[in-house]
Every structure is written in C-alpha cells, then in structure tokens.
Design a protein around this motif. Structure first.
Motif, PDB file in Angstrom:
ATOM      1  N   LYS A   1       0.820  -1.210   0.000  1.00  0.00           N
ATOM      2  CA  LYS A   1       0.000   0.000   0.000  1.00  0.00           C
ATOM      3  C   LYS A   1       0.851   1.255   0.000  1.00  0.00           C
ATOM      4  O   LYS A   1       0.428   2.300  -0.495  1.00  0.00           O
TER       5      LYS A   1
ATOM      6  N   LYS B   1      -6.687   1.225  -2.226  1.00  0.00           N
ATOM      7  CA  LYS B   1      -7.239   0.363  -3.281  1.00  0.00           C
ATOM      8  C   LYS B   1      -8.497   0.940  -3.910  1.00  0.00           C
ATOM      9  O   LYS B   1      -8.883   0.551  -5.014  1.00  0.00           O
TER      10      LYS B   1
ATOM     11  N   LYS C   1     -15.273  -5.945  -7.794  1.00  0.00           N
ATOM     12  CA  LYS C   1     -14.208  -5.446  -6.923  1.00  0.00           C
ATOM     13  C   LYS C   1     -14.700  -5.256  -5.500  1.00  0.00           C
ATOM     14  O   LYS C   1     -14.004  -5.581  -4.531  1.00  0.00           O
TER      15      LYS C   1
ATOM     16  N   ASP D   1     -14.069  -7.411  -1.194  1.00  0.00           N
ATOM     17  CA  ASP D   1     -13.827  -6.835   0.122  1.00  0.00           C
ATOM     18  C   ASP D   1     -14.850  -7.420   1.104  1.00  0.00           C
ATOM     19  O   ASP D   1     -16.008  -7.012   1.135  1.00  0.00           O
TER      20      ASP D   1
ATOM     21  N   GLU E   1      -8.772   4.554   2.865  1.00  0.00           N
ATOM     22  CA  GLU E   1      -9.653   3.422   2.616  1.00  0.00           C
ATOM     23  C   GLU E   1     -10.842   3.413   3.580  1.00  0.00           C
ATOM     24  O   GLU E   1     -11.923   2.942   3.240  1.00  0.00           O
TER      25      GLU E   1
END
Length: 288
Positions: free
Chosen positions: A65, A71, A117, A121, A236
């Motif tokens: 990261k 992300k 995507k 998560d 994030e």
C-alpha cells in the motif's frame, strides 16, 4: 511513484553530499553488511516479539500500500453508490422480502455480482448485509443503527491500523538499535587499543556507521513508510463511511436517489463524482 522518487532523492542527497565534501565510501562499505545484519536482525526480532502473525502479515501487505496507495479509486466510489442505490431502491419499492435473498447470499445475488471489486472486500459486503439485515429485523431507529455501524467501523479501523503502528514502533527503535551496534563497535575498538591510530580510526568509523544507519533508516525510510501506511488506511476507511451515510439516510425515509446523493457528498473530493456523473450512472443501471 512519488515514494520511489523520494527514496532516490534520499540516498542521492545523503551520500551525494558526503562524497562531494570529500568523504570516502570505503569505511561505510566495509562495515555496511555487518551493521545492517545487527540493526536489521534486531529490528526483525523486535517485530516478532511484539506482534502476532496477523499484524506481521499486515505489515507485509502494508508495504504494498505504501507504493500502490489506497485500493479504492474514483470509479469504485461510483460503483459503491450504484450498489447502495439498487439495494435501497429494492427495499423501498419491493419490500424486505425481496431484499433477503440478496443479503443472505450476496455471492449469488444479481445485484452484488455487478460489482466484482467490491465483492472481494469481505468487510464491505458483511457491513452492508449485516446492516440491511438489522433493518429487515425491524430495527428501524436510525440512531441505533448509526451507533451500531459506528462501532463496527471503529473496530475495523483500529485493527487496520495495527500494522502501521507496528511499523512506527520499528522506526522509533532503530536509532537506539543503531547505538547498540555502535557501542559494540566501540567495545571492539577498545579491545584493540594498542593498534596504530590509522587502524583505530577505521574501527571507530565503522562503529559510527551503525548510528548513522539507525538514524537514517528510522527517519528517512521506516518512519515515512509507517506514516504512508497510516494515511492509506485513513483513505480506505472513507469508503466504508459512505456505506454508513447512505444506509442511515435511507432509514430516515429518504428516497434511494436522495440517500445516494447524501453519500456522494461525503466522498473525499479527489474521488467524488459530480452530480451529473452519478445521475447518468444511476439512469443507466438496469432495473432489478
């Protein structure tokens, strides 16, 4: 990209200024491997002693990261608002029964599957489904739901910051570890006190390399890495805040499009789609 440029500038300016002032790299190179072994080994040992396996793995992922950044990109925020629009619209127009099949098995859902995507998560999906499940169980007090979501977000954020805190602890320890290695070098030098001055000078110079490396690694590399990791976690975390904003707005009785607009207003400016862009995206969504 900026991180790589920063590392190049760091080493270029530090060692460039040293060489331009007439310094020689020979004493540094002669001691570098031993000093790095001592300082690096001690730093790794401190990480192993003070952290669990999950945090250690998180530190490795956090380094990705540092260079890759958060992300979630601008298009992902648009997808998130589109997903929440479909879910809240379905709940408002067709009722909780129509929504249950989507939130009980999101991986089989025709709504969730449009956003692969986000589906990857696990926290985002669980966060959405758990909150909507509470709503289907007649927990309709917006304040209670908001409080429950806030506690989940705090827990997730606290856990996500563990690797950055561990990295900062390493940065804080490196100068002292450099001194430890330097002291050992001084002890070695004192044991050879009968040697001629040129030999003693080389040994003392080698010992000071440890102090130099500890300080430079702490404030030039590891500390900035920890700061960057912390910043990415904060970036994030904003993504999940949007989920809270939209679902709480929905509980207050707003139409799906109004709830989404409230969520859009909470998106960080660098990733925020315009009203027109969001309206076009929602108008182009196929009916569920």
């Amino acid at each position: 990209m900026f991180q790589i440029i920063g590392i190049v500038v760091l080493f270029g300016c530090v060692f460039g200024s040293y060489l331009m002032s007439g310094g020689s790299m020979a004493p540094i190179l002669h001691s570098l491997a031993f000093e790095l072994m001592g300082i690096g080994g001690a730093a790794v040992a401190s990480v192993l002693i003070s952290n669990d396996l999950h945090t250690i793995k998180g530190m490795g992922g956090g380094m990705g990261k540092v260079f890759g950044g958060a992300k979630w990109k601008a298009s992902d925020y648009k997808d998130l608002l589109s997903l929440l629009f479909l879910l809240t619209k379905t709940m408002k127009s067709k009722g909780v029964i129509a929504l249950e099949s989507h939130i009980e098995k999101p991986h089989d859902s025709t709504i969730f599957s449009r956003f692969p995507k986000i589906m990857k998560d696990h926290f985002a999906i669980d966060f959405i489904c758990d909150t909507l499940r509470m709503m289907t169980m007649n927990l309709e007090d917006p304040h209670q739901v908001e409080d429950a979501m806030e506690k989940q977000l705090e827990k997730h954020h606290h856990e996500a910051l563990h690797p950055a805190h561990a990295m900062q602890s390493v940065a804080d320890a490196l100068p002292a570890l450099g001194i430890v290695i330097a002291v050992l070098g001084v002890i070695k030098t004192m044991g050879a006190i009968t040697e001629p001055p040129e030999v003693l000078g080389g040994m003392i110079g080698g010992a000071l390399v440890g102090t130099f490396l500890g300080v430079m690694l702490a404030y030039g590399l590891v500390g900035p890495f920890a700061t960057r990791m912390n910043g990415v976690v904060e970036e994030e975390g904003a993504f999940y805040k949007i989920i809270q904003a939209v679902l709480v707005a929905h509980l207050h009785g707003n139409a799906a499009q109004i709830s989404v607009e409230i969520g859009r207003g909470n998106i960080p400016s660098t990733a925020q789609p315009s009203f027109a862009e969001m309206e076009e995206a929602l108008n182009n969504m196929p009916n569920e």
